[in-house]
Design a protein around this motif. Structure first.
Motif, PDB file in Angstrom:
ATOM      1  N   ALA A 196       0.844  -1.209   0.000  1.00 24.25           N
ATOM      2  CA  ALA A 196       0.000   0.000   0.000  1.00 24.25           C
ATOM      3  C   ALA A 196       0.878   1.257   0.000  1.00 24.25           C
ATOM      4  N   VAL A 197       1.988   1.204   0.730  1.00 24.14           N
ATOM      5  CA  VAL A 197       2.870   2.381   0.793  1.00 24.14           C
ATOM      6  C   VAL A 197       3.544   2.604  -0.571  1.00 24.14           C
ATOM      7  N   ASP A 198       3.900   1.519  -1.259  1.00 25.96           N
ATOM      8  CA  ASP A 198       4.417   1.680  -2.645  1.00 25.96           C
ATOM      9  C   ASP A 198       3.409   2.445  -3.482  1.00 25.96           C
ATOM     10  N   ALA A 199       2.147   2.022  -3.373  1.00 30.56           N
ATOM     11  CA  ALA A 199       1.089   2.686  -4.168  1.00 30.56           C
ATOM     12  C   ALA A 199       0.921   4.134  -3.716  1.00 30.56           C
ATOM     13  N   ALA A 200       1.008   4.364  -2.416  1.00 31.90           N
ATOM     14  CA  ALA A 200       0.823   5.729  -1.895  1.00 31.90           C
ATOM     15  C   ALA A 200       1.960   6.647  -2.361  1.00 31.90           C
ATOM     16  N   LEU A 201       3.175   6.133  -2.349  1.00 30.60           N
ATOM     17  CA  LEU A 201       4.310   6.952  -2.812  1.00 30.60           C
ATOM     18  C   LEU A 201       4.127   7.300  -4.290  1.00 30.60           C
ATOM     19  N   ASN A 202       3.685   6.303  -5.071  1.00 25.63           N
ATOM     20  CA  ASN A 202       3.440   6.568  -6.498  1.00 25.63           C
ATOM     21  C   ASN A 202       2.333   7.587  -6.699  1.00 25.63           C
ATOM     22  N   ALA A 203       1.334   7.547  -5.806  1.00 22.53           N
ATOM     23  CA  ALA A 203       0.199   8.477  -5.933  1.00 22.53           C
ATOM     24  C   ALA A 203       0.566   9.879  -5.451  1.00 22.53           C
ATOM     25  N   GLY A 204       1.732  10.029  -4.814  1.00 25.95           N
ATOM     26  CA  GLY A 204       2.172  11.369  -4.410  1.00 25.95           C
ATOM     27  C   GLY A 204       2.137  11.662  -2.921  1.00 25.95           C
ATOM     28  N   TYR A 205       1.736  10.686  -2.100  1.00 26.24           N
ATOM     29  CA  TYR A 205       1.769  10.922  -0.639  1.00 26.24           C
ATOM     30  C   TYR A 205       3.225  11.070  -0.194  1.00 26.24           C
ATOM     31  N   ARG A 206       3.434  12.025   0.711  1.00 25.79           N
ATOM     32  CA  ARG A 206       4.768  12.192   1.290  1.00 25.79           C
ATOM     33  C   ARG A 206       4.720  12.200   2.817  1.00 25.79           C
ATOM     34  N   HIS A 207       3.511  12.254   3.369  1.00 20.46           N
ATOM     35  CA  HIS A 207       3.321  12.249   4.821  1.00 20.46           C
ATOM     36  C   HIS A 207       2.768  10.868   5.192  1.00 20.46           C
ATOM     37  N   PHE A 208       3.484  10.148   6.037  1.00 23.47           N
ATOM     38  CA  PHE A 208       3.059   8.804   6.454  1.00 23.47           C
ATOM     39  C   PHE A 208       2.910   8.780   7.961  1.00 23.47           C
ATOM     40  N   ASP A 209       1.761   8.249   8.407  1.00 22.77           N
ATOM     41  CA  ASP A 209       1.468   8.234   9.836  1.00 22.77           C
ATOM     42  C   ASP A 209       1.550   6.806  10.371  1.00 22.77           C
ATOM     43  N   SER A 210       2.535   6.579  11.240  1.00 25.38           N
ATOM     44  CA  SER A 210       2.764   5.240  11.760  1.00 25.38           C
ATOM     45  C   SER A 210       2.674   5.250  13.285  1.00 25.38           C
ATOM     46  N   ALA A 211       2.901   4.102  13.904  1.00 27.96           N
ATOM     47  CA  ALA A 211       2.937   4.016  15.374  1.00 27.96           C
ATOM     48  C   ALA A 211       3.575   2.690  15.753  1.00 27.96           C
ATOM     49  N   ARG A 212       4.344   2.723  16.833  1.00 28.53           N
ATOM     50  CA  ARG A 212       4.923   1.477  17.351  1.00 28.53           C
ATOM     51  C   ARG A 212       3.795   0.472  17.632  1.00 28.53           C
ATOM     52  N   ALA A 213       2.693   0.982  18.172  1.00 31.44           N
ATOM     53  CA  ALA A 213       1.595   0.100  18.598  1.00 31.44           C
ATOM     54  C   ALA A 213       0.880  -0.567  17.419  1.00 31.44           C
ATOM     55  N   TYR A 214       1.082  -0.082  16.195  1.00 32.21           N
ATOM     56  CA  TYR A 214       0.438  -0.737  15.049  1.00 32.21           C
ATOM     57  C   TYR A 214       1.155  -2.036  14.668  1.00 32.21           C
ATOM     58  N   GLU A 215       2.368  -2.197  15.194  1.00 30.11           N
ATOM     59  CA  GLU A 215       3.149  -3.423  14.994  1.00 30.11           C
ATOM     60  C   GLU A 215       3.373  -3.734  13.511  1.00 30.11           C
ATOM     61  N   ASN A 216       3.557  -2.705  12.709  1.00 29.23           N
ATOM     62  CA  ASN A 216       3.817  -2.933  11.278  1.00 29.23           C
ATOM     63  C   ASN A 216       4.853  -1.946  10.723  1.00 29.23           C
ATOM     64  N   GLU A 217       5.612  -1.308  11.603  1.00 31.57           N
ATOM     65  CA  GLU A 217       6.559  -0.274  11.142  1.00 31.57           C
ATOM     66  C   GLU A 217       7.574  -0.828  10.138  1.00 31.57           C
ATOM     67  N   LYS A 218       7.906  -2.119  10.263  1.00 31.25           N
ATOM     68  CA  LYS A 218       8.907  -2.681   9.335  1.00 31.25           C
ATOM     69  C   LYS A 218       8.408  -2.656   7.896  1.00 31.25           C
ATOM     70  N   GLY A 219       7.104  -2.886   7.691  1.00 31.23           N
ATOM     71  CA  GLY A 219       6.533  -2.864   6.329  1.00 31.23           C
ATOM     72  C   GLY A 219       6.648  -1.468   5.737  1.00 31.23           C
ATOM     73  N   LEU A 220       6.319  -0.469   6.541  1.00 28.63           N
ATOM     74  CA  LEU A 220       6.464   0.915   6.074  1.00 28.63           C
ATOM     75  C   LEU A 220       7.934   1.204   5.782  1.00 28.63           C
ATOM     76  N   GLY A 221       8.791   0.782   6.701  1.00 29.49           N
ATOM     77  CA  GLY A 221      10.226   1.033   6.551  1.00 29.49           C
ATOM     78  C   GLY A 221      10.783   0.434   5.266  1.00 29.49           C
ATOM     79  N   ARG A 222      10.359  -0.777   4.936  1.00 29.19           N
ATOM     80  CA  ARG A 222      10.878  -1.419   3.711  1.00 29.19           C
ATOM     81  C   ARG A 222      10.488  -0.616   2.474  1.00 29.19           C
ATOM     82  N   ALA A 223       9.212  -0.206   2.428  1.00 29.92           N
ATOM     83  CA  ALA A 223       8.764   0.561   1.246  1.00 29.92           C
ATOM     84  C   ALA A 223       9.475   1.910   1.174  1.00 29.92           C
ATOM     85  N   LEU A 224       9.640   2.559   2.320  1.00 26.92           N
ATOM     86  CA  LEU A 224      10.313   3.874   2.306  1.00 26.92           C
ATOM     87  C   LEU A 224      11.770   3.728   1.870  1.00 26.92           C
TER      88      LEU A 224
END
Ligand code: A2P
Length: 326
Positions: A33-61
């Motif tokens: 989803a973050v790959d798609a968001a970056l392609n769509a032009g998003y530059r602000h990403f909202d994450s949280a330790r408690a979401y337990e998925n920061e690694k997925g965001l990190g890989r795409a970034l």
């Protein structure tokens, strides 16, 4: 009414007013989803330790940034200290975990996620008692955590600090020490938060709306547990009528309303088409009479979805922010 595309922060940094939400998504689904968001032009990403998925965001970034430090500077990355981290001795440890999982050398905005706290149990971000209630630490206060967070900013690993899920009194208490640079709270058409937004405006604190589309998955989950029913905001007749008039989707109307209401939005989607639609909200404008019609849908406190009823026991914490929940 025209709306700027950014909030300008006090040092001149710019926080895009449409960001990408990452709650309630598994690591792998989020990464795509973050790959798609970056392609769509998003530059602000909202994450949280408690979401337990920061690694997925990190890989795409990391993939998108490559070794180009200039590209990193185009991003505005937000993450949050989890409820188990609300005590001075562990703030740095939780922060470092986020930094490492995101694969970054600094965070643009670090938020205190909740004013109430769980016990700090390494490896368990959502510690529970045998009866299913949360292991709540009743001894913590937001001020001592906030003072410790200020040290992260001094270290240069965080550019800006803010808070989430606090009430007006808490916001003022923290402002007396050092003004938060962002307030992230639930805001949508059924819970428009006018008094809190007014207070934030008086203090000069930008507000970011979470659950801007009404977080259907959470609303359904809560409905099944509590019997509280939340209407589907995308299906409200007034929203549909305005969407038809402008040939937009109901989601675009809800987001545009919030932008004109003065807040930033962080819609979450895993669908590439919706991801694109949700950031395409800059080329139409709601009239004052449409704004008035949508303003009238506010249900105030009764419209709040995320009252943390899913975290049994947190209402006993002295910093629990919503006084009407018992
Ligand atoms: P999906 O991921 O299948 O798109 P919120 O941001 O308020 O938490 O809402 C997120 C929810 O809204 C998710 O269930 C998401 O589902 C859905 N959603 C996001 N964008 C749209 C859209 N443009 N139209 C309809 N539903 C959407």
């Amino acid at each position: 009414m025209s709306v700027p595309e950014y909030f300008e922060l006090e040092n001149g940094d710019r926080m895009p007013r449409v960001g990408f939400g990452t709650w309630q998504t598994s690591e792998d689904v989020l990464e795509k989803a973050v790959d798609a968001a970056l392609n769509a032009g998003y530059r602000h990403f909202d994450s949280a330790r408690a979401y337990e998925n920061e690694k997925g965001l990190g890989r795409a970034l990391s993939r998108w940034i490559g070794d180009n430090e200039e590209k990193r500077k185009q991003l505005f990355i937000v993450t949050k200290l989890p409820p188990g981290g609300n005590r001075p001795d562990v703030v740095d440890e939780y922060f470092s975990g986020s930094l490492s999982d995101l694969g970054l050398s600094y965070i643009d905005m670090y938020l205190m996620h909740t004013p109430f706290s769980f016990e700090h149990i390494p490896g368990d971000l959502h510690p529970k008692n045998p009866d299913g209630s949360m292991k709540v630490d009743l001894t913590t206060d937001i001020v001592s955590t906030w003072k410790e967070m200020l040290k992260l900013k001094e270290s240069g690993r965080v550019k800006h600090l803010g808070v989430s899920n606090v009430n007006e009194e808490q916001l003022k208490r923290l402002t007396a020490i050092a003004k938060p640079e962002c307030l992230q709270v639930e805001v949508h058409i059924l819970c428009q938060q006018a008094p809190l937004l007014e207070a934030a405006k008086r203090l000069g604190i930008p507000v970011v709306a979470y659950s801007p589309l009404g977080s259907r998955a959470l609303a359904d989950l809560l409905a099944s547990k509590t019997g509280r029913v939340f209407p589907n905001q995308l299906e409200l007749p007034a929203v549909q009528k305005i969407a038809q008039k402008y040939s937009r989707t109901p989601a675009q109307v809800l987001l545009r309303y919030l932008l004109q209401h003065g807040v930033a939005v962080i819609p979450k989607s895993t669908d590439p088409t919706r991801i694109k639609q949700n950031i395409s909200v800059w080329d139409f404008e709601l009239s004052e009479s449409e704004m008035k019609e949508l303003r009238a849908l506010d249900r105030g406190e009764a419209g709040r979805i995320c009252d943390f009823g899913f975290f049994g026991g947190v209402e006993k914490h002295p910093e629990f922010p919503f006084k009407n929940r018992t």
